[in-house]
Scaffold this motif. Structure first.
Motif, PDB file in Angstrom:
ATOM      1  N   ARG A  67      -4.818   7.564  36.846  1.00  0.00           N
ATOM      2  CA  ARG A  67      -3.725   8.112  37.662  1.00  0.00           C
ATOM      3  C   ARG A  67      -2.650   8.772  36.814  1.00  0.00           C
ATOM      4  O   ARG A  67      -1.785   9.470  37.342  1.00  0.00           O
ATOM      5  N   LYS A  68      -2.676   8.546  35.520  1.00  0.00           N
ATOM      6  CA  LYS A  68      -1.592   9.022  34.666  1.00  0.00           C
ATOM      7  C   LYS A  68      -2.105   9.621  33.358  1.00  0.00           C
ATOM      8  O   LYS A  68      -1.592   9.307  32.293  1.00  0.00           O
ATOM      9  N   THR A  87     -11.952  15.290  38.351  1.00  0.00           N
ATOM     10  CA  THR A  87     -12.165  13.918  37.911  1.00  0.00           C
ATOM     11  C   THR A  87     -13.438  13.386  38.542  1.00  0.00           C
ATOM     12  O   THR A  87     -13.689  13.595  39.717  1.00  0.00           O
ATOM     13  N   SER A  88     -14.220  12.695  37.750  1.00  0.00           N
ATOM     14  CA  SER A  88     -15.483  12.177  38.285  1.00  0.00           C
ATOM     15  C   SER A  88     -15.775  10.807  37.719  1.00  0.00           C
ATOM     16  O   SER A  88     -15.623  10.565  36.530  1.00  0.00           O
ATOM     17  N   GLY A  89     -16.175   9.902  38.594  1.00  0.00           N
ATOM     18  CA  GLY A  89     -16.650   8.594  38.146  1.00  0.00           C
ATOM     19  C   GLY A  89     -15.550   7.633  37.769  1.00  0.00           C
ATOM     20  O   GLY A  89     -14.406   7.993  37.550  1.00  0.00           O
ATOM     21  N   SER A  90     -15.921   6.347  37.670  1.00  0.00           N
ATOM     22  CA  SER A  90     -14.962   5.296  37.360  1.00  0.00           C
ATOM     23  C   SER A  90     -14.498   5.338  35.909  1.00  0.00           C
ATOM     24  O   SER A  90     -13.522   4.712  35.551  1.00  0.00           O
ATOM     25  N   TYR A 268       2.254   2.481  34.728  1.00  0.00           N
ATOM     26  CA  TYR A 268       2.645   3.346  35.838  1.00  0.00           C
ATOM     27  C   TYR A 268       3.988   2.977  36.451  1.00  0.00           C
ATOM     28  O   TYR A 268       4.439   3.618  37.399  1.00  0.00           O
ATOM     29  N   LEU A 269       4.656   1.951  35.943  1.00  0.00           N
ATOM     30  CA  LEU A 269       5.962   1.568  36.467  1.00  0.00           C
ATOM     31  C   LEU A 269       7.062   1.986  35.503  1.00  0.00           C
ATOM     32  O   LEU A 269       6.903   1.883  34.293  1.00  0.00           O
ATOM     33  N   GLU A 270       8.168   2.452  36.053  1.00  0.00           N
ATOM     34  CA  GLU A 270       9.298   2.882  35.238  1.00  0.00           C
ATOM     35  C   GLU A 270      10.358   1.784  35.218  1.00  0.00           C
ATOM     36  O   GLU A 270      11.046   1.557  36.198  1.00  0.00           O
ATOM     37  N   PHE A 271      10.449   1.097  34.097  1.00  0.00           N
ATOM     38  CA  PHE A 271      11.431   0.026  33.956  1.00  0.00           C
ATOM     39  C   PHE A 271      12.666   0.553  33.231  1.00  0.00           C
ATOM     40  O   PHE A 271      12.631   0.823  32.042  1.00  0.00           O
TER      41      PHE A 271
END
Length: 342
Positions: A67-68, A87-90, A268-271
């Motif tokens: 995702r990032k 994007t393809s596949g895990s 993925y979190l902005e602290f």
């Protein structure tokens, strides 16, 4: 023809971007780009576009969350190369006519050789050592190909080294403090750490406490739960792949609080306004790069408030010293070049 749009890079980044491009196009086959964790990959885009325009095959290795993937953002927003990317596949491999993007494990299975191989290690929790990264870079590179390692340390160590000692906010990197204690950290916390936690809460800051495994995280959380009235009612426990996935987000939205976790790969979190303690920092599980990555969460999104990062342990280890020294060397280099906004 692929174009490269104006990224509005800072003067310092623009110079680094052009230095990478010039080195790669002028016969430099092994290039170390040494920078701090969490820095963006925008300085690599110009080189990628240049190779694509020459119809060269490019392999970009990153272990970022699908995702990032930072470089895909810049490709999609600042070039026309993005319309060819999917994007393809895990294994979150991405491919287009000239560019293949995949993680370390997927790269091991590739048979093709590439004209340009880039390994970006600074955008994710580091899982692989220097030898492993160097091996895959050289393995995937064609005979006349160029290998670029983007890391906090020299990986290739046999060609050109380009040092970019800045963070995106141009403030000094937080140099982690090392605190050692004789206290059994499995059943108690040192007074200095209690006072540190108390100060963070009073200052309306969040504290992330990393532990090497779930068992230690649960034990520490249980101990801190007895101190909730004195410290903070906003105390959270998050065990990777076990706890409710919403817990980190709930914590992030609090004005202050403490979270105990064994989740090192959160990306993925902005602290904002956050301090970090690595509990049991002398655990053999932690490498110097991993310790530095965890401590680098401090100051990642801050320009004014200066947080702290602490390595808490019973003994001071070589890995802790190496992590501290890398941060110190980046600051020294940035200071000598007059690059800091202080």
């Amino acid at each position: 023809m692929y174009f490269y749009a104006n990224l509005n890079l800072s003067k310092e980044k623009d110079e680094i971007s052009k230095e990478i491009l010039n080195c790669s196009l002028n016969g430099k086959k092994r290039i170390d780009v040494v920078s701090m964790f969490y820095n963006s990959s925008d300085i690599l885009l110009e080189t990628i576009i240049a190779y694509a325009n020459e119809k060269k095959n490019i392999l970009y290795i990153t272990n970022e969350d699908v995702r990032k993937i930072d470089i895909i953002y810049f490709i999609n927003n600042f070039s026309n190369l993005g319309k060819y990317v999917h994007t393809s596949g895990s294994n979150y491999s991405s491919v287009n006519e000239h560019l293949y993007i995949c993680n370390h494990e997927s790269a091991l299975g590739l048979q093709e050789k590439f004209d340009l191989v880039i390994y970006n290690e600074i955008r994710n929790f580091p899982k692989y050592n220097k030898q492993q990264i160097k091996k895959i870079l050289l393995k995937m590179c064609s005979v006349e190909g160029t290998a670029i390692a983007f890391s906090v340390e020299n990986i290739l160590s046999e060609g050109t080294t380009i040092i970019f000692p800045l963070t995106n906010n141009k403030i000094p990197i937080i140099e982690p403090r090392i605190i050692t204690t004789r206290i059994n950290l499995n059943i108690d916390i040192p007074l200095v750490v209690y006072e540190y936690l108390n100060w963070s809460i009073i200052s309306n800051r969040k504290v992330i406490i990393f532990t090497p495994d779930a068992e230690k995280a649960e034990a520490l959380f249980k101990y801190l739960s007895n101190l909730k009235e004195k410290l903070s009612e906003d105390l959270f426990l998050y065990i990777s792949k076990k706890s409710d996935a919403s817990i980190p987000r709930v914590f992030m939205n609090k004005d202050k609080g403490i979270i105990v976790t064994n989740d090192f790969e959160e990306s993925y979190l902005e602290f904002h306004a956050v301090d970090v303690i690595v509990y049991f920092a002398d655990n053999i599980k932690f490498t110097h790069k991993q310790l530095l990555y965890l401590s680098s969460k401090v100051g990642r999104y801050e320009n004014i408030q200066r947080g702290e990062a602490i390595f808490l342990a019973n003994v001071e280890t070589t890995q802790m010293d190496k992590a501290q020294n890398i941060a110190r060397k980046f600051n020294k280099k940035a200071w000598e070049k007059g690059l800091l906004n202080i």
